[in-house]
Design a protein around this motif. Structure first.
Motif, short mmCIF file in Angstrom:
data_model
loop_
_atom_site.label_atom_id
_atom_site.label_comp_id
_atom_site.label_asym_id
_atom_site.label_seq_id
_atom_site.Cartn_x
_atom_site.Cartn_y
_atom_site.Cartn_z
N VAL A 61 -97.96 88.16 -3.63
CA VAL A 61 -98.86 89.16 -3.06
C VAL A 61 -98.31 90.57 -3.31
O VAL A 61 -99.05 91.48 -3.70
CB VAL A 61 -99.08 88.91 -1.55
N GLU A 62 -97.01 90.74 -3.11
CA GLU A 62 -96.39 92.05 -3.33
C GLU A 62 -96.42 92.44 -4.80
O GLU A 62 -96.70 93.60 -5.13
CB GLU A 62 -94.95 92.07 -2.80
N ILE A 63 -96.18 91.51 -5.70
CA ILE A 63 -96.24 91.79 -7.14
C ILE A 63 -97.65 92.22 -7.53
O ILE A 63 -97.83 93.18 -8.29
CB ILE A 63 -95.80 90.56 -7.97
N LYS A 64 -98.66 91.55 -7.01
CA LYS A 64 -100.04 91.93 -7.32
C LYS A 64 -100.34 93.33 -6.82
O LYS A 64 -101.01 94.12 -7.50
CB LYS A 64 -101.02 90.91 -6.73
N ARG A 65 -99.84 93.68 -5.63
CA ARG A 65 -100.06 95.02 -5.09
C ARG A 65 -99.36 96.06 -5.96
O ARG A 65 -99.94 97.08 -6.31
CB ARG A 65 -99.54 95.10 -3.65
N LEU A 66 -98.11 95.79 -6.32
CA LEU A 66 -97.36 96.73 -7.15
C LEU A 66 -97.96 96.86 -8.55
O LEU A 66 -97.98 97.95 -9.14
CB LEU A 66 -95.89 96.31 -7.24
N THR A 67 -98.47 95.76 -9.09
CA THR A 67 -99.11 95.78 -10.40
C THR A 67 -100.37 96.63 -10.37
O THR A 67 -100.60 97.45 -11.26
CB THR A 67 -99.45 94.34 -10.84
N ALA A 68 -101.18 96.46 -9.33
CA ALA A 68 -102.40 97.28 -9.20
C ALA A 68 -102.05 98.75 -9.07
O ALA A 68 -102.71 99.62 -9.65
CB ALA A 68 -103.23 96.80 -8.00
N HIS A 69 -100.98 99.04 -8.34
CA HIS A 69 -100.55 100.42 -8.19
C HIS A 69 -100.10 100.99 -9.54
O HIS A 69 -100.44 102.11 -9.89
CB HIS A 69 -99.42 100.52 -7.16
N ALA A 70 -99.34 100.21 -10.31
CA ALA A 70 -98.88 100.66 -11.62
C ALA A 70 -100.06 100.91 -12.55
O ALA A 70 -100.09 101.91 -13.29
CB ALA A 70 -97.91 99.65 -12.23
N ALA A 71 -101.05 100.03 -12.52
CA ALA A 71 -102.24 100.21 -13.35
C ALA A 71 -103.00 101.47 -12.93
O ALA A 71 -103.44 102.26 -13.79
CB ALA A 71 -103.15 98.99 -13.26
N ALA A 72 -103.15 101.68 -11.62
CA ALA A 72 -103.85 102.88 -11.14
C ALA A 72 -103.09 104.15 -11.51
O ALA A 72 -103.69 105.16 -11.88
CB ALA A 72 -104.05 102.80 -9.63
N THR A 73 -101.78 104.10 -11.43
CA THR A 73 -100.97 105.27 -11.80
C THR A 73 -101.12 105.55 -13.29
O THR A 73 -101.33 106.70 -13.69
CB THR A 73 -99.50 105.05 -11.43
N ALA A 74 -101.05 104.51 -14.12
CA ALA A 74 -101.24 104.70 -15.56
C ALA A 74 -102.62 105.27 -15.83
O ALA A 74 -102.78 106.20 -16.65
CB ALA A 74 -101.04 103.37 -16.30
N GLY A 75 -103.63 104.75 -15.13
CA GLY A 75 -105.00 105.27 -15.29
C GLY A 75 -105.12 106.72 -14.86
O GLY A 75 -105.82 107.51 -15.49
N SER A 76 -104.40 107.09 -13.81
CA SER A 76 -104.48 108.48 -13.34
C SER A 76 -103.85 109.44 -14.35
O SER A 76 -104.18 110.62 -14.37
CB SER A 76 -103.81 108.63 -11.97
N TYR A 77 -102.96 108.92 -15.20
CA TYR A 77 -102.37 109.75 -16.26
C TYR A 77 -103.19 109.67 -17.55
O TYR A 77 -102.80 110.25 -18.54
CB TYR A 77 -100.93 109.33 -16.52
N GLY A 78 -104.28 108.93 -17.52
CA GLY A 78 -105.17 108.90 -18.68
C GLY A 78 -105.18 107.61 -19.47
O GLY A 78 -105.85 107.53 -20.50
N ALA A 79 -104.45 106.57 -19.04
CA ALA A 79 -104.47 105.31 -19.77
C ALA A 79 -105.87 104.70 -19.70
O ALA A 79 -106.54 104.76 -18.67
CB ALA A 79 -103.45 104.33 -19.19
N SER A 80 -106.31 104.13 -20.80
CA SER A 80 -107.62 103.49 -20.87
C SER A 80 -107.52 102.02 -20.49
O SER A 80 -106.41 101.45 -20.47
CB SER A 80 -108.17 103.60 -22.29
N TYR A 81 -108.68 101.39 -20.25
CA TYR A 81 -108.67 99.95 -19.99
C TYR A 81 -108.17 99.19 -21.21
O TYR A 81 -107.52 98.15 -21.08
CB TYR A 81 -110.05 99.46 -19.57
N GLU A 82 -108.43 99.70 -22.40
CA GLU A 82 -107.92 99.05 -23.60
C GLU A 82 -106.39 99.05 -23.60
O GLU A 82 -105.76 98.04 -23.90
CB GLU A 82 -108.45 99.78 -24.84
N GLN A 83 -105.78 100.18 -23.23
CA GLN A 83 -104.32 100.25 -23.16
C GLN A 83 -103.77 99.37 -22.06
O GLN A 83 -102.77 98.67 -22.26
CB GLN A 83 -103.88 101.70 -22.94
#
Length: 178
Positions: A61-83
């Motif tokens: 559960v914690e890994i899934k939460r941290l993974t979602a946070h990492a994806a959102a952070t990458a997205g906030s810096y401009g990462a695309s869904y493709e990346q």
């Protein structure tokens, strides 16, 4: 672009995960049996192994939460869904399904403003016309803060580190503080 690790790194990761998991398993076993942690393993092997499984569920559960946070952070810096998908080893569509709000969150014309959430709070990094960065944040405890004395930072990452430290200090998990 899914990352691969060497067999040595895999072995190190395996050991680190088990070393980190053991105290959690002991705590769960102790709570479930009422025995002190040093005796919590003196139980039916099925019960002991179910405690290990329960601890892995907590970690999952914690890994899934941290993974979602990492994806959102990458997205906030401009990462695309493709990346995001390439890093995770899934398609762009799979990444969009897995993290629906991660990418495309930057407002048009807001290349100099970046927002992120951490430790239950939020922060905004802002780039000035001279190219340096500042931050403002609101912690999970409701405290607001900004870069001290108008301090400016040469990179967004440095400003984010200072904002992140503020958010950690003002999280609801006191981490042993009074």
């Amino acid at each position: 672009m899914a990352s691969r690790i060497t067999p040595e790194e895999q072995a190190d990761l395996h050991k680190a995960l088990y070393d980190a998991l053991n105290p959690l398993v002991s705590a769960i076993r102790s709570r479930e049996t009422g025995l002190p942690s040093e005796r919590a393993w003196e139980a039916d092997p099925v019960d002991v192994t179910l405690s290990v499984l329960a601890a892995w569920k907590v970690v999952d559960v914690e890994i899934k939460r941290l993974t979602a946070h990492a994806a959102a952070t990458a997205g906030s810096y401009g990462a695309s869904y493709e990346q995001l998908g390439a890093v995770w080893g899934i398609t762009r569509q799979g990444a969009r399904k897995k993290w629906p709000d991660a990418a495309g969150r930057r407002a048009p014309g807001a290349a100099g403003v970046r927002k992120f959430a951490l430790f239950g709070g939020t922060a905004e990094l802002a780039r000035s016309s001279s190219g340096d960065w500042g931050w403002t944040a609101t912690g999970a405890d409701g405290a607001s803060g900004t870069a001290a004395d108008g301090t400016r930072y040469p990179t967004a990452e440095e400003a984010a580190a200072h904002a992140g430290a503020f958010l950690k200090e003002h999280s609801l998990d006191t981490g042993g503080r009074s």
